[in-house]
Write an enzyme that holds these catalytic residues in place. Structure first.
Site, PDB file in Angstrom:
ATOM      1  N   SER A 156      44.181  41.394  30.927  1.00 47.77           N
ATOM      2  CA  SER A 156      45.783  40.720  31.155  1.00 47.77           C
ATOM      3  C   SER A 156      46.313  40.276  29.973  1.00 47.77           C
ATOM      4  O   SER A 156      46.030  39.767  28.990  1.00 47.77           O
ATOM      5  CB  SER A 156      45.096  39.435  32.199  1.00 47.77           C
ATOM      6  OG  SER A 156      44.391  40.120  33.314  1.00 47.77           O
ATOM      7  N   GLU A 271      33.632  45.143  37.867  1.00 47.28           N
ATOM      8  CA  GLU A 271      34.047  43.777  38.110  1.00 47.28           C
ATOM      9  C   GLU A 271      34.035  43.484  39.586  1.00 47.28           C
ATOM     10  O   GLU A 271      33.326  42.460  40.137  1.00 47.28           O
ATOM     11  CB  GLU A 271      35.460  43.445  37.578  1.00 47.28           C
ATOM     12  CG  GLU A 271      35.629  41.948  37.547  1.00 47.28           C
ATOM     13  CD  GLU A 271      37.225  41.708  37.169  1.00 47.28           C
ATOM     14  OE1 GLU A 271      37.888  42.766  36.906  1.00 47.28           O
ATOM     15  OE2 GLU A 271      37.412  40.496  36.720  1.00 47.28           O
TER      16      GLU A 271
HETATM   17  C1  FAD Z   1      38.801  33.244  37.203  1.00 50.44           C
HETATM   18  C2  FAD Z   1      39.503  34.129  36.713  1.00 50.44           C
HETATM   19  C3  FAD Z   1      38.772  35.071  35.391  1.00 50.44           C
HETATM   20  C4  FAD Z   1      39.678  36.056  34.624  1.00 50.44           C
HETATM   21  N1  FAD Z   1      39.213  36.850  33.736  1.00 50.44           N
HETATM   22  C5  FAD Z   1      39.617  37.661  33.287  1.00 50.44           C
HETATM   23  C6  FAD Z   1      39.142  38.125  31.870  1.00 50.44           C
HETATM   24  O1  FAD Z   1      38.211  37.990  31.645  1.00 50.44           O
HETATM   25  N2  FAD Z   1      39.986  39.245  31.188  1.00 50.44           N
HETATM   26  C7  FAD Z   1      41.186  39.384  31.862  1.00 50.44           C
HETATM   27  O2  FAD Z   1      41.836  40.367  31.286  1.00 50.44           O
HETATM   28  N3  FAD Z   1      41.754  38.803  32.740  1.00 50.44           N
HETATM   29  C8  FAD Z   1      41.247  37.939  33.449  1.00 50.44           C
HETATM   30  N4  FAD Z   1      41.754  37.297  34.513  1.00 50.44           N
HETATM   31  C9  FAD Z   1      43.049  37.555  35.101  1.00 50.44           C
HETATM   32  C10 FAD Z   1      43.186  38.250  36.245  1.00 50.44           C
HETATM   33  O3  FAD Z   1      42.777  39.538  36.152  1.00 50.44           O
HETATM   34  C11 FAD Z   1      44.618  38.224  36.578  1.00 50.44           C
HETATM   35  O4  FAD Z   1      44.947  36.592  36.947  1.00 50.44           O
HETATM   36  C12 FAD Z   1      44.822  38.905  37.750  1.00 50.44           C
HETATM   37  O5  FAD Z   1      44.866  40.318  37.548  1.00 50.44           O
HETATM   38  C13 FAD Z   1      46.450  38.401  38.565  1.00 50.44           C
HETATM   39  O6  FAD Z   1      47.364  38.372  37.522  1.00 50.44           O
HETATM   40  P1  FAD Z   1      48.579  37.703  37.265  1.00 50.44           P
HETATM   41  O7  FAD Z   1      47.464  36.329  37.019  1.00 50.44           O
HETATM   42  O8  FAD Z   1      49.257  37.780  36.066  1.00 50.44           O
HETATM   43  O9  FAD Z   1      49.247  37.197  38.443  1.00 50.44           O
HETATM   44  P2  FAD Z   1      50.489  38.177  39.097  1.00 50.44           P
HETATM   45  O10 FAD Z   1      50.189  39.603  38.866  1.00 50.44           O
HETATM   46  O11 FAD Z   1      51.710  37.699  38.115  1.00 50.44           O
HETATM   47  O12 FAD Z   1      50.753  37.738  40.364  1.00 50.44           O
HETATM   48  C14 FAD Z   1      51.358  36.452  40.624  1.00 50.44           C
HETATM   49  C15 FAD Z   1      51.389  36.570  42.331  1.00 50.44           C
HETATM   50  O13 FAD Z   1      52.217  37.565  42.588  1.00 50.44           O
HETATM   51  C16 FAD Z   1      51.518  38.209  43.652  1.00 50.44           C
HETATM   52  N5  FAD Z   1      52.000  39.818  43.382  1.00 50.44           N
HETATM   53  C17 FAD Z   1      51.991  40.499  42.237  1.00 50.44           C
HETATM   54  N6  FAD Z   1      52.425  41.929  42.380  1.00 50.44           N
HETATM   55  C18 FAD Z   1      52.450  41.960  43.817  1.00 50.44           C
HETATM   56  C19 FAD Z   1      53.003  43.072  44.704  1.00 50.44           C
HETATM   57  N7  FAD Z   1      53.060  44.429  44.055  1.00 50.44           N
HETATM   58  N8  FAD Z   1      52.740  42.900  45.955  1.00 50.44           N
HETATM   59  C20 FAD Z   1      52.501  41.713  46.581  1.00 50.44           C
HETATM   60  N9  FAD Z   1      52.142  40.388  45.766  1.00 50.44           N
HETATM   61  C21 FAD Z   1      52.109  40.787  44.597  1.00 50.44           C
HETATM   62  C22 FAD Z   1      49.874  38.319  43.280  1.00 50.44           C
HETATM   63  O14 FAD Z   1      49.294  38.767  44.475  1.00 50.44           O
HETATM   64  C23 FAD Z   1      49.879  36.908  43.090  1.00 50.44           C
HETATM   65  O15 FAD Z   1      49.815  35.984  44.077  1.00 50.44           O
HETATM   66  C24 FAD Z   1      40.830  36.357  35.340  1.00 50.44           C
HETATM   67  C25 FAD Z   1      41.548  35.595  36.164  1.00 50.44           C
HETATM   68  C26 FAD Z   1      40.995  34.708  36.863  1.00 50.44           C
HETATM   69  C27 FAD Z   1      41.324  33.711  38.135  1.00 50.44           C
END
Ligand code: FAD
Length: 413
Positions: A156, A271
């Site tokens: 991410s 995962e």
């Molecule tokens: C507990 C935890 C552990 C994690 N560990 C890791 C790790 O070790 N390594 C790593 O690389 N990442 C990690 N992550 C990151 C995780 O993979 C991302 O948080 C996740 O993929 C969502 O991306 P974002 O946070 O950028 O949210 P965004 O993608 O910015 O999304 C924000 C909101 O918009 C919504 N949204 C986005 N696009 C759409 C769409 N097309 N249609 C409808 N809704 C949409 C999402 O559902 C969400 O509600 C972790 C996250 C958590 C919470």
């Protein structure tokens, strides 16, 4: 351990071959660990344990990591460290069903919390084994399964989470290697990881999904900077990882240049597989505690509270049946849809449990008075938010189910 308890565990095996394997596993575990005592569902008895995320730092984190590695080494030495791994690399070469069977059996024993090594064993190790060279498997995957190495997942970025293919961290060829520059975020376990699996852009001109490559990055390489992030649950188990002029040998490229997306989706399937393994125990206990909470708050006869509790009870039963159905399927028959449904059921239930607790507690839900079984539900609720996001957000999973299972019109992209 009693013979009756053994029989319960051996009953998890389906075939004669699995039964022989289960016997060996029970014998191994019995020689190294105590049987887990039943988790108390009585109010005020034992630790509250309502926080969904186990967050530690500093020396305690290091101790927990060392314990997890040591237990992984013990598993490896006994032949249980890499059940599905290739025999030529020290794995047991068994089908994925044995891996699940072992996990179910091990869950009945008091073994160290394996969270610190979970990403290495469940996501990074399988991806390297599936897509990496023989040398990478021997060096990195074997290191992870033998308990020598710990890995984190550098996927991410601030503008690439759900839209993971949008990663901007660049890798530019330079001599016999590449130079990486960019920023990763939400990286769990990066403070103590030895290596990271990094998804980066190697070809900015290629279509988004095709310009990506995957690298193994040694976390002690100059230019790798790990900065802990404080979470709303209070802990700091997440980090930002800054990569500034980080030199990575070409030998650390996993798969071909441009194959990063395929490796990433393979890793993410691993995962999602890991989600929900022991969730049943967690949610059943919460349900029992909520009943007591309703009683203590004088709400046991309140039709609305009863209605919410009964709905939760039914939903948890459905989630349990779905999990049992999944456990009975061979791994090869488990598609993304089953895993998405499993994860959605779990995360929605975690949220609803938190909501009912909030409703029953009123203001005590937000005030940390130290009373057993009050503010702990707040930690539960905040942790539920994390589960709803990690490994694919609920919205993304629902879109996936709508398009691939229900064949609804595709979302504009
Ligand atoms: C507990 C935890 C552990 C994690 N560990 C890791 C790790 O070790 N390594 C790593 O690389 N990442 C990690 N992550 C990151 C995780 O993979 C991302 O948080 C996740 O993929 C969502 O991306 P974002 O946070 O950028 O949210 P965004 O993608 O910015 O999304 C924000 C909101 O918009 C919504 N949204 C986005 N696009 C759409 C769409 N097309 N249609 C409808 N809704 C949409 C999402 O559902 C969400 O509600 C972790 C996250 C958590 C919470």
């Amino acid at each position: 351990m009693s013979a009756g308890a053994d029989t319960d565990l051996l009953a998890l095996a389906g075939t004669a071959e699995e039964l022989a394997f289960a016997r060996r596993a029970v014998e191994f575990l019995g020689a190294h660990a105590d049987r887990r005592s039943d988790v108390s569902t009585s109010w005020g008895v034992g630790p509250e344990n309502l926080a969904l995320f186990h967050e530690t730092s500093g020396e305690q984190e290091q101790r927990e990591c060392a314990a997890a590695r040591a237990w992984q080494r013990t598993r490896w030495d006994a032949g249980f460290g890499w059940l599905t791994g290739p025999v030529e690399h020290g794995g047991a070469g068994l089908p994925a069903g044995h891996d699940r069977l072992y996990r179910l059996i091990e869950a009945a024993f008091e073994v160290p919390d394996m969270n610190p090594v979970r990403i290495g064993l469940g996501t990074v190790g399988p991806a390297i084994t599936a897509f990496g060279s023989q040398e990478q498997i021997a060096r990195f995957a074997v290191g992870l399964y033998r308990g020598d190495l710990v890995a984190c997942q550098l996927f991410s970025e601030p503008d690439a989470g759900s839209d993971l293919a949008g990663v901007r961290t660049r890798a530019v060829p330079d001599g016999d290697g590449y130079v990486l520059d960019g920023q990763k975020v939400w990286t769990s376990n990066a403070t103590f990881a030895d290596l990271g699996l990094a998804l980066v852009r190697t070809d900015p001109e290629a279509p988004k999904h095709r310009g990506l490559s995957m690298f193994v990055v040694a976390m002690d390489t100059p230019g790798v900077e790990v900065r802990p992030l404080r979470q709303l649950t209070g802990g700091a188990s997440f980090t930002e990882v800054w990569l500034t002029d980080v030199r990575v040998p070409a030998a650390n490229l996993v798969g071909e240049p441009g194959a990063g997306w395929r490796v990433a989706t393979g890793a993410l399937a691993g995962e999602r597989r890991a989600v929900g393994d022991r969730s049943h125990e967690l949610t059943s206990r919460a349900l029992a505690l909520l009943r007591t909470l309703a009683e203590r708050e004088g709400r046991l006869d309140d039709p609305l509270a009863r209605d919410d509790w009964a709905r939760l009870y039914s939903r948890l039963r459905v989630a349990r049946f779905q999990q049992q159905r999944m456990q009975a399927l061979p791994d090869s028959a488990l598609g993304g849809a089953e895993r998405a449904v499993d994860k959605l059921l779990l995360t929605t239930n975690l949220q609803l449990i938190g909501e009912l607790a909030a409703e029953l507690l009123g203001p005590a839900f937000v005030a940390d008075t130290g009373a057993w079984g009050s503010f702990g539900w707040n930690r539960w609720m905040m942790g539920a938010l994390g589960y709803r996001i990690a490994g694919g957000t609920e919205e993304i999973l629902k879109t996936m189910l709508a398009e691939r299972v229900l064949a609804l019109p595709r979302e504009p992209r």
